[in-house]
Write a protein that holds these residues in place. Structure first.
Motif, PDB file in Angstrom:
ATOM      1  N   GLU A 149       8.800  -7.600 -11.949  1.00  5.72           N
ATOM      2  CA  GLU A 149       9.960  -6.711 -11.914  1.00  5.72           C
ATOM      3  C   GLU A 149      10.384  -6.177 -13.282  1.00  5.72           C
ATOM      4  OE1 GLU A 149      11.305  -5.662  -9.228  1.00  5.72           O
ATOM      5  OE2 GLU A 149      10.522  -7.026  -7.706  1.00  5.72           O
TER       6      GLU A 149
ATOM      7  N   PHE B  77       6.142  -0.223 -15.578  1.00  4.37           N
ATOM      8  CA  PHE B  77       5.065   0.154 -14.656  1.00  4.37           C
ATOM      9  C   PHE B  77       5.352  -0.329 -13.227  1.00  4.37           C
ATOM     10  CE2 PHE B  77       3.594  -4.048 -16.081  1.00  4.37           C
ATOM     11  CZ  PHE B  77       3.212  -4.637 -14.883  1.00  4.37           C
ATOM     12  N   SER B  78       6.137  -1.394 -13.128  1.00  3.27           N
ATOM     13  CA  SER B  78       6.414  -1.929 -11.784  1.00  3.27           C
ATOM     14  C   SER B  78       7.542  -1.177 -11.089  1.00  3.27           C
ATOM     15  CB  SER B  78       6.746  -3.415 -11.864  1.00  3.27           C
ATOM     16  OG  SER B  78       7.993  -3.569 -12.484  1.00  3.27           O
ATOM     17  N   ALA B  79       8.235  -0.333 -11.864  1.00  2.00           N
ATOM     18  CA  ALA B  79       9.350   0.398 -11.259  1.00  2.00           C
ATOM     19  C   ALA B  79       8.861   1.626 -10.493  1.00  2.00           C
ATOM     20  CB  ALA B  79      10.339   0.817 -12.341  1.00  2.00           C
ATOM     21  N   ARG B  80       7.559   1.958 -10.661  1.00  2.00           N
ATOM     22  CA  ARG B  80       7.021   3.107  -9.911  1.00  2.00           C
ATOM     23  C   ARG B  80       7.069   2.778  -8.412  1.00  2.00           C
ATOM     24  NH1 ARG B  80       1.247   3.902 -11.345  1.00  2.00           N
ATOM     25  NH2 ARG B  80       1.199   1.775 -10.591  1.00  2.00           N
ATOM     26  N   ASP B  81       7.098   3.766  -7.603  1.00  2.00           N
ATOM     27  CA  ASP B  81       7.057   3.607  -6.130  1.00  2.00           C
ATOM     28  C   ASP B  81       8.243   2.829  -5.584  1.00  2.00           C
ATOM     29  OD1 ASP B  81       4.470   4.783  -6.041  1.00  2.00           O
ATOM     30  OD2 ASP B  81       3.640   2.867  -6.695  1.00  2.00           O
ATOM     31  N   LYS B  82       9.325   2.794  -6.319  1.00  2.00           N
ATOM     32  CA  LYS B  82      10.445   1.983  -5.848  1.00  2.00           C
ATOM     33  C   LYS B  82      11.228   2.686  -4.734  1.00  2.00           C
ATOM     34  CE  LYS B  82      12.865  -1.769  -7.949  1.00  2.00           C
ATOM     35  NZ  LYS B  82      13.367  -2.383  -9.134  1.00  2.00           N
ATOM     36  N   ALA B  83      11.278   4.030  -4.830  1.00  2.00           N
ATOM     37  CA  ALA B  83      12.029   4.781  -3.816  1.00  2.00           C
ATOM     38  C   ALA B  83      11.406   4.568  -2.445  1.00  2.00           C
ATOM     39  CB  ALA B  83      12.010   6.266  -4.178  1.00  2.00           C
ATOM     40  N   THR B  84      12.251   4.318  -1.461  1.00  2.00           N
ATOM     41  CA  THR B  84      11.718   4.017  -0.131  1.00  2.00           C
ATOM     42  C   THR B  84      12.619   4.560   0.973  1.00  2.00           C
ATOM     43  OG1 THR B  84      11.175   2.236   1.371  1.00  2.00           O
ATOM     44  CG2 THR B  84      12.818   1.727  -0.274  1.00  2.00           C
TER      45      THR B  84
ATOM     46  N   LEU C  38      12.732   2.946   3.779  1.00  2.00           N
ATOM     47  CA  LEU C  38      12.878   1.794   4.683  1.00  2.00           C
ATOM     48  C   LEU C  38      14.303   1.650   5.227  1.00  2.00           C
ATOM     49  CD1 LEU C  38      10.830  -1.210   3.252  1.00  2.00           C
ATOM     50  CD2 LEU C  38      10.668  -0.208   5.509  1.00  2.00           C
ATOM     51  N   PHE C  39      15.296   1.853   4.369  1.00  2.00           N
ATOM     52  CA  PHE C  39      16.685   1.666   4.814  1.00  2.00           C
ATOM     53  C   PHE C  39      17.050   2.697   5.883  1.00  2.00           C
ATOM     54  CE2 PHE C  39      16.466  -0.402   0.722  1.00  2.00           C
ATOM     55  CZ  PHE C  39      17.155  -1.571   0.947  1.00  2.00           C
TER      56      PHE C  39
ATOM     57  N   MET D 114       7.486  -0.547   7.055  1.00  2.00           N
ATOM     58  CA  MET D 114       6.946  -1.281   5.901  1.00  2.00           C
ATOM     59  C   MET D 114       5.418  -1.293   5.945  1.00  2.00           C
ATOM     60  SD  MET D 114       5.780  -4.717   5.388  1.00  2.00           S
ATOM     61  CE  MET D 114       4.889  -5.087   3.918  1.00  2.00           C
TER      62      MET D 114
ATOM     63  N   ALA E 188       4.104   2.244   5.243  1.00  2.00           N
ATOM     64  CA  ALA E 188       4.309   2.634   3.851  1.00  2.00           C
ATOM     65  C   ALA E 188       3.419   1.831   2.899  1.00  2.00           C
ATOM     66  CB  ALA E 188       5.778   2.433   3.478  1.00  2.00           C
ATOM     67  N   ALA E 189       3.134   0.588   3.263  1.00  2.00           N
ATOM     68  CA  ALA E 189       2.288  -0.244   2.393  1.00  2.00           C
ATOM     69  C   ALA E 189       0.813  -0.083   2.742  1.00  2.00           C
ATOM     70  CB  ALA E 189       2.703  -1.705   2.530  1.00  2.00           C
TER      71      ALA E 189
END
Lengths: 451, 176
Positions: B45, B49-56, B58-59, B119, B122-123
């Protein structure tokens, strides 16, 4: 260094999957034969009819519905506790969550079986499902038993998914670490998981949403189980307090079951390095709090009935406190309040052994509590000529014992096939929380005494 | 060796700092975020680089699933009660108090199922065998790679990956 920790965690937690001792097979054989005896007894009951049980007019709900309520209560251990700990991001939850979630799934499966066992013709249980029969008759949605069906189905589906989703990365790990048939099986179970940043984000977001959704569902399930009683005009059942009273009792017995399961896993799978005394102490404090909350509900319920002095309710109150059910009632009070209070409120006694002892007594006490809700009220309804009593016959006793064996068997087999502690979540704990958790655990007085 | 054709090229790192540097170097080499694959055995976290693709979505998907569940439950309860109008316990034919229980449960069931399905979609799960993957990830290595890199950029990608820090470079499907 980090790779070393990662490898150690993986090796330790995957060991139970690859190493099988004769003790494991012995345990499976013993538990399996008890479960088989229970199944055979059930078939015997189906063949001979309900006359071979002790269930008689006026007590039509006895051991089976007691077991139903008890096991649904136990199911509150896992998903609810795990969801709450996930939402508040409690660092110490990591080794605990899966142990807990598994209890929910198996306890729900066993609990949901009891209304079916209780049916004279269990093969017709599908009449509860909302399907259009040939005469277009649908279930009556005004019946609390139909509410049970929907609540348990939702909770079971949610709990299975809540348990299964975080298992996917661990299945991928087992896939990478194994060979042969095991590799093929776990490759299928891992669904082709890679561990890209996108997959991790989606998994964590899904777990957050599931945690939010599952908490009200868990509360609703036991509230609806309480409605089976409180919707009926039966002395001491028709009460508005039953919803929260049942939920509190469910969480109480659930935590006790979790502590017992964790202690067994710790001991038999040699996971002392992961399930620390601090985990037991935290859960022990929670158990103590729930014990006091449970006592508060019992007091509120009994005081209201006593003060109201309504004749039928007073009879039930007296028969449980002073009459034929008094030994069971006072055993329940000792098991649910006195022992947990003494053991868990004294720091010296709040060890792993102390927490497990208190949990065992709570499990006994909570089973008695369910029994004392069901039987005395049905035996002392409004018209005294209809009063009756209940004596369990061997059929009910064997089936009841076999469900405890079924729970242990399912838990044992699960821990053989799936890492019982979520490996990837534990590794995450080694990153940002590493120092914090280590310090918390290392400086803990019980860790020093019992590392 | 400019012009080399590979299916994938990747490097394995032990340290997330090196991963961050490698990702930055790949960007500097002209690669887009969507082309850079980072694979780890646990979520990381604390790095950019790990913050990429965070938008989702799902909610929103969960909310939509909940609404579908609610509408279905409302239809199911009212339709069936009207289909066989039986008076039970002096309740109304369409009895909203008990119906609310069914509506609540199916709302939550809809939200839960929608979350899980979204999920998985998307994954990109399930899929047959990971394409770009290395079993060393299971031992704690972090993989940074590019799938189907243009043959003209293979050398620059190699340089970018190696300049990230101590790393082992690997190629899949290399053809001269």
């Amino acid at each position: 260094m980090q790779e070393e920790i990662t490898r150690r965690i993986s090796d330790d937690l995957l060991r139970p999957l690859v190493e099988t001792s004769w003790r494991f097979w012995l345990l499976v054989a013993v538990l399996g034969s008890v479960v088989a005896t229970g199944l055979a007894t059930w078939f015997y009951q189906i063949y001979n009819g309900f006359g071979i049980t002790g269930i008689r007019n006026p007590i039509y709900w006895a051991f089976y519905i007691t077991n139903f309520v008890f096991w649904i209560g136990i199911s509150h251990a896992g998903t609810l506790i795990s969801a709450i700990l996930r939402l508040v991001n409690a660092g110490w939850r990591r080794p605990v969550t899966r142990c807990a979630e598994v209890i929910t799934v198996f306890a729900l499966m066993i609990g949901a079986l009891f209304p079916i066992i209780h049916l004279g013709r269990p093969w017709l249980f599908f009449w509860l499902m909302p399907y259009p029969s040939e005469r277009q008759i649908w279930p009556n949605f005004r019946s609390p038993l139909v509410w049970d069906f929907f609540a348990i189905t939702t909770y079971l589906t949610g709990s299975v998914l809540f348990l299964a989703l975080p298992m996917i990365p661990d299945f991928a790990l087992v896939r990478d670490k194994s060979t042969g048939w095991r590799r093929r099986v776990y490759a299928a179970l891992s669904l082709g998981w890679q561990g890209t940043t996108k997959q991790w984000h989606r998994l964590e977001s899904a777990m957050q949403i599931m945690a939010i959704a599952i908490i009200p569902v868990a509360v609703s399930v036991h509230t609806i189980v309480s409605f089976d009683f409180s919707m009926a005009p039966v002395p001491m059942w028709h009460s508005t307090i039953f919803g929260p009273y049942f939920v509190a009792g469910a969480i109480f017995s659930g935590i006790a079951a979790l502590i017992v399961a964790m202690a067994a896993v710790r001991r038999f799978l040699h996971l002392e390095a992961y399930l620390h005394p601090v985990h037991f102490e935290n859960l022990g404090k929670l158990l103590l709090m729930m014990s006091l909350l449970w006592a508060y509900f019992v007091f509120a319920e009994r005081l209201t009935v006593w003060y109201g002095n309504e004749s039928a309710e007073r009879e039930v109150l007296l028969v449980t406190q002073r009459g034929s059910f008094a030994p069971l009632y006072w055993t329940m009070i000792v098991c649910n309040l006195v022992i947990p209070f003494v053991v868990l409120s004294l720091r010296k006694l709040r060890t792993i052994a102390g927490c497990v002892t208190a949990s065992f007594t709570v499990l006994i006490g909570m089973w008695l509590e369910r029994f004392l809700i069901v039987v005395p009220s049905l035996g002392h309804k409004y018209l005294p000529y209809s009063w009756g009593t209940y004596r369990p016959r061997p059929v009910e006793i064997i089936i009841t014992i076999s469900t405890f064996a079924a729970m242990m068997l399912l838990y044992t087999l699960f821990s053989k096939l799936v890492p019982i502690i979520s490996i990837w979540e534990l590794k995450v704990g080694e990153h940002p929380f590493a120092q914090e958790t280590a310090a918390e655990t290392g400086n803990h007085r019980l860790w020093k005494a019992n590392p | 060796m400019e012009g080399e054709s590979v299916t994938a090229i990747y490097a394995l790192y032990s340290d997330p700092d090196h991963v961050q540097r490698a990702v930055d170097n790949l960007r500097a080499a002209g690669l887009h975020d969507r082309d850079i694959v980072v694979i780890s055995s646990e979520p990381i976290e604390e790095y950019e680089f790990s913050a990429r693709d965070k938008a989702t979505w799902l909610f929103y998907a969960a909310g939509f699933g909940g609404v579908v569940g609610l509408v279905f439950a409302t239809w199911l309860t009212t339709m069936t009660q009207k289909a066989w109008p039986i008076v039970t316990g002096n309740m109304a034919i369409v009895a909203w108090w008990p119906n609310m229980i069914i509506m609540f449960e199916l709302t939550m069931l809809g939200a839960i199922l929608a979350t899980v399905i979204t999920m998985l979609v998307a994954a990109n799960l399930p899929k047959r065998g990971p394409k770009l993957y290395d079993p060393e990830v299971a031992d704690g290595k972090i993989l940074v790679g590019i799938e189907n890199p243009p043959s003209t950029s293979v050398q620059s990608i190699e340089r970018a990956l190696l300049s990230g820090g101590v790393a082992r470079l690997k190629k899949i499907g290399a053809r001269p």
